[in-house]
Scaffold this active site. Structure first.
Site, mmCIF file in Angstrom:
data_model
loop_
_atom_site.group_PDB
_atom_site.id
_atom_site.type_symbol
_atom_site.label_atom_id
_atom_site.label_comp_id
_atom_site.label_asym_id
_atom_site.label_seq_id
_atom_site.Cartn_x
_atom_site.Cartn_y
_atom_site.Cartn_z
ATOM 1 N N SER A 254 0.631 -1.196 -0.345
ATOM 2 C CA SER A 254 -0.232 0.052 0.241
ATOM 3 C C SER A 254 0.723 1.208 0.015
ATOM 4 O O SER A 254 1.877 1.436 0.500
ATOM 5 C CB SER A 254 -0.476 0.252 1.030
ATOM 6 O OG SER A 254 -0.953 1.205 1.539
ATOM 7 N N GLY B 298 0.009 4.938 1.306
ATOM 8 C CA GLY B 298 -0.497 5.594 2.076
ATOM 9 C C GLY B 298 -0.644 7.040 1.945
ATOM 10 O O GLY B 298 0.734 7.771 1.251
ATOM 11 N N LYS B 299 -1.379 8.170 2.674
ATOM 12 C CA LYS B 299 -0.623 9.841 2.456
ATOM 13 C C LYS B 299 1.192 9.725 3.242
ATOM 14 O O LYS B 299 1.309 10.727 2.601
ATOM 15 C CB LYS B 299 -1.917 9.888 3.749
ATOM 16 C CG LYS B 299 -2.553 11.726 3.122
ATOM 17 C CD LYS B 299 -3.540 11.849 3.860
ATOM 18 C CE LYS B 299 -3.022 11.898 5.786
ATOM 19 N NZ LYS B 299 -4.084 12.326 6.425
ATOM 20 N N GLU B 300 1.103 9.073 4.450
ATOM 21 C CA GLU B 300 2.870 9.431 4.830
ATOM 22 C C GLU B 300 3.705 7.469 4.426
ATOM 23 O O GLU B 300 5.032 8.575 4.988
ATOM 24 C CB GLU B 300 2.403 9.645 6.215
ATOM 25 C CG GLU B 300 1.953 10.472 6.945
ATOM 26 C CD GLU B 300 1.010 10.428 7.758
ATOM 27 O OE1 GLU B 300 0.395 10.195 8.279
ATOM 28 O OE2 GLU B 300 0.212 12.218 8.232
ATOM 29 N N ALA B 301 2.945 6.924 4.749
ATOM 30 C CA ALA B 301 4.264 5.765 4.419
ATOM 31 C C ALA B 301 3.683 4.860 3.306
ATOM 32 O O ALA B 301 2.840 4.358 2.477
ATOM 33 C CB ALA B 301 3.922 4.982 5.780
ATOM 34 N N VAL C 240 3.964 0.261 2.191
ATOM 35 C CA VAL C 240 4.102 -0.354 3.583
ATOM 36 C C VAL C 240 4.222 -1.837 2.550
ATOM 37 O O VAL C 240 4.336 -1.880 1.360
ATOM 38 C CB VAL C 240 2.175 -0.793 4.069
ATOM 39 C CG1 VAL C 240 2.453 -2.525 5.087
ATOM 40 C CG2 VAL C 240 2.162 0.797 5.189
ATOM 41 N N LYS D 111 6.623 -0.980 7.663
ATOM 42 C CA LYS D 111 5.831 0.433 7.096
ATOM 43 C C LYS D 111 6.537 1.367 7.478
ATOM 44 O O LYS D 111 7.348 1.511 8.189
ATOM 45 C CB LYS D 111 4.877 0.741 7.881
ATOM 46 C CG LYS D 111 3.991 2.013 7.897
ATOM 47 C CD LYS D 111 2.678 2.022 9.188
ATOM 48 C CE LYS D 111 1.489 3.350 8.483
ATOM 49 N NZ LYS D 111 1.048 3.066 9.354
ATOM 50 N N ASP E 23 -8.365 6.892 14.488
ATOM 51 C CA ASP E 23 -7.967 6.549 13.168
ATOM 52 C C ASP E 23 -8.558 5.205 12.757
ATOM 53 O O ASP E 23 -8.258 5.248 12.063
ATOM 54 C CB ASP E 23 -6.917 6.803 12.431
ATOM 55 C CG ASP E 23 -6.913 7.232 11.706
ATOM 56 O OD1 ASP E 23 -7.879 7.260 10.927
ATOM 57 O OD2 ASP E 23 -5.470 6.939 10.632
ATOM 58 N N ASN F 155 -9.517 0.723 8.700
ATOM 59 C CA ASN F 155 -8.060 0.311 9.577
ATOM 60 C C ASN F 155 -8.646 -1.128 10.436
ATOM 61 O O ASN F 155 -7.688 -0.859 11.202
ATOM 62 C CB ASN F 155 -7.617 1.301 10.615
ATOM 63 C CG ASN F 155 -6.324 2.480 9.825
ATOM 64 O OD1 ASN F 155 -6.210 1.689 9.110
ATOM 65 N ND2 ASN F 155 -6.765 3.625 9.733
ATOM 66 N N ASP G 293 -2.560 0.187 12.374
ATOM 67 C CA ASP G 293 -2.698 1.669 11.364
ATOM 68 C C ASP G 293 -2.930 2.682 13.653
ATOM 69 O O ASP G 293 -3.735 3.648 13.153
ATOM 70 C CB ASP G 293 -3.117 2.355 10.746
ATOM 71 C CG ASP G 293 -2.494 3.383 10.283
ATOM 72 O OD1 ASP G 293 -1.846 3.480 10.521
ATOM 73 O OD2 ASP G 293 -3.807 4.078 9.157
HETATM 74 N N1 LIG Z 1 -0.155 -5.947 9.410
HETATM 75 C C1 LIG Z 1 -0.668 -6.154 8.879
HETATM 76 N N2 LIG Z 1 -1.291 -7.027 8.248
HETATM 77 C C2 LIG Z 1 -1.400 -6.620 6.904
HETATM 78 N N3 LIG Z 1 -1.691 -5.565 6.546
HETATM 79 C C3 LIG Z 1 -1.378 -4.426 7.118
HETATM 80 C C4 LIG Z 1 -0.653 -4.105 7.855
HETATM 81 N N4 LIG Z 1 -0.798 -2.807 8.025
HETATM 82 C C5 LIG Z 1 -0.911 -2.553 7.361
HETATM 83 N N5 LIG Z 1 -1.901 -3.665 6.567
HETATM 84 C C6 LIG Z 1 -1.622 -3.289 4.682
HETATM 85 O O1 LIG Z 1 -1.576 -1.911 4.651
HETATM 86 C C7 LIG Z 1 -2.504 -1.168 4.172
HETATM 87 C C8 LIG Z 1 -1.765 0.664 5.642
HETATM 88 O O2 LIG Z 1 -1.351 0.410 6.538
HETATM 89 P P1 LIG Z 1 -1.532 1.113 7.069
HETATM 90 O O3 LIG Z 1 -1.272 1.186 8.381
HETATM 91 O O4 LIG Z 1 -3.091 1.468 7.436
HETATM 92 O O5 LIG Z 1 -1.247 2.479 7.308
HETATM 93 P P2 LIG Z 1 -1.948 4.080 5.911
HETATM 94 O O6 LIG Z 1 -1.139 5.168 7.497
HETATM 95 O O7 LIG Z 1 -1.288 4.623 5.169
HETATM 96 O O8 LIG Z 1 -3.358 4.229 6.054
HETATM 97 C C9 LIG Z 1 -3.634 -1.531 5.107
HETATM 98 O O9 LIG Z 1 -4.898 -0.009 4.852
HETATM 99 C C10 LIG Z 1 -3.458 -2.258 5.327
HETATM 100 O O10 LIG Z 1 -4.139 -3.180 4.184
HETATM 101 MG MG LIG Z 2 -4.755 3.005 7.800
#
Ligand SMILES: Nc1ncnc2c1ncn2[C@@H]1O[C@H](COP(=O)(O)OP(=O)(O)O)[C@@H](O)[C@H]1O
Ligand SMILES: [Mg+2]
Length: 242
Positions: free
Chosen positions: A43, A45-48, A50, A64, A174, A179, A191
């Site tokens: 993924s 995202g806005k800040e990271a 993943v 992440k 959040d 999430n 998240d």
């Molecule tokens: N521990 C995890 N296991 C499975 N999928 C994850 C996990 N952490 C993040 N993801 C996937 O990555 C995406 C982005 O992670 P997230 O921590 O929500 O970051 P953001 O701040 O960009 O929303 C999540 O929506 C999910 O689909």
């Molecule tokens: Mg998220």
């Protein structure tokens, strides 16, 4: 010479990350947190950004990586400044992003203590956080993409997680269909970078917002929810003494 080697190793990430970050990815891999060269994007995202990566035992980790460019570091700073766990933070981009990443790690540790269903944090280094992946080979999907059935029972389980967090003295801040993952028909929260203790300013506003966002999703699936009643029900749980 070394720089070139790193560059070859992380060709796909070259455009996204600076050498500093690429080196730290390598440091974490060489410490055994995941297998070198196995990062695949999950993924942006806005800040990271993943990634999913292989761990030495064959299970999977999620890596992440907070970007040192293109992040809303003012927003991060505002959250951190109101978090009593981060006093004296300077408003400098790198310091703020590193603190933000460390905070998500610490928050994930807190969720363990609280008994909340969340990924297990494995390591952090500067702007990189490593945690267990929810879901075995394939990462579990967000509830917006893998809609829970029956929704009523799943919603009750989400509320139970919010209560556990509140009891422990925290609010996710959040929480929404983005999430919450659907892991074998049970919720796992992710998240946690915005999670704050209940003694932070606005904590109760964040709790109300979390309730609204989660309720909006489940109400569309037919679950009957009274937001005000739910808020009172959660707060009635009380927070434990630290
Ligand atoms: N521990 C995890 N296991 C499975 N999928 C994850 C996990 N952490 C993040 N993801 C996937 O990555 C995406 C982005 O992670 P997230 O921590 O929500 O970051 P953001 O701040 O960009 O929303 C999540 O929506 C999910 O689909
Ligand atoms: Mg998220």
């Amino acid at each position: 010479m070394m720089a070139k080697k790193f560059r070859e190793r992380f060709k796909t990430m070259d455009d996204v990350f600076d050498q500093f970050t690429i080196r730290n990815i390598f440091v974490l891999a060489s410490k055994g947190h995941f297998v070198d060269g196995t990062l695949s994007p999950l993924s942006i995202g806005k800040e990271a950004n993943v990634f999913s990566a292989e761990r030495n035992d064959g299970s999977r980790a999620v890596v992440k990586i907070y970007r040192l460019s293109t992040c809303d570091f003012n927003n991060m700073y505002n959250y951190l400044a109101s978090d009593p766990r981060f006093p004296h933070l300077k408003k400098k981009l790198r310091e703020v992003v590193f603190a933000w990443c460390q905070r998500e790690y610490r928050n994930l540790l807190a969720t363990r203590d609280a008994g909340v269903r969340a990924p297990l944090p494995l390591a952090f280094l500067k702007n990189i956080l490593v945690m267990t992946q929810v879901g075995d080979e394939q990462p579990a999907q967000k509830i917006k993409d893998d809609v829970p059935k029956p929704p009523q029972k799943f919603f009750a389980e989400v509320v139970a997680e919010i209560k556990k967090l509140y009891r422990y003295g925290y609010v996710h801040s959040d929480l929404s269909k983005f999430n919450i993952l659907n892991s074998d028909k049970h919720p796992v929260l992710i998240d946690f970078s915005q999670m704050v203790p209940m003694n932070a300013p606005n904590a109760y506003e964040y709790l109300k917002r979390d309730i609204e966002n989660v309720s909006d999703f489940f109400r569309k699936l037919g679950v009957k929810i009274d937001n005000g009643k739910l808020f009172r029900e959660i707060v009635a749980v009380g927070t434990r003494k630290a």
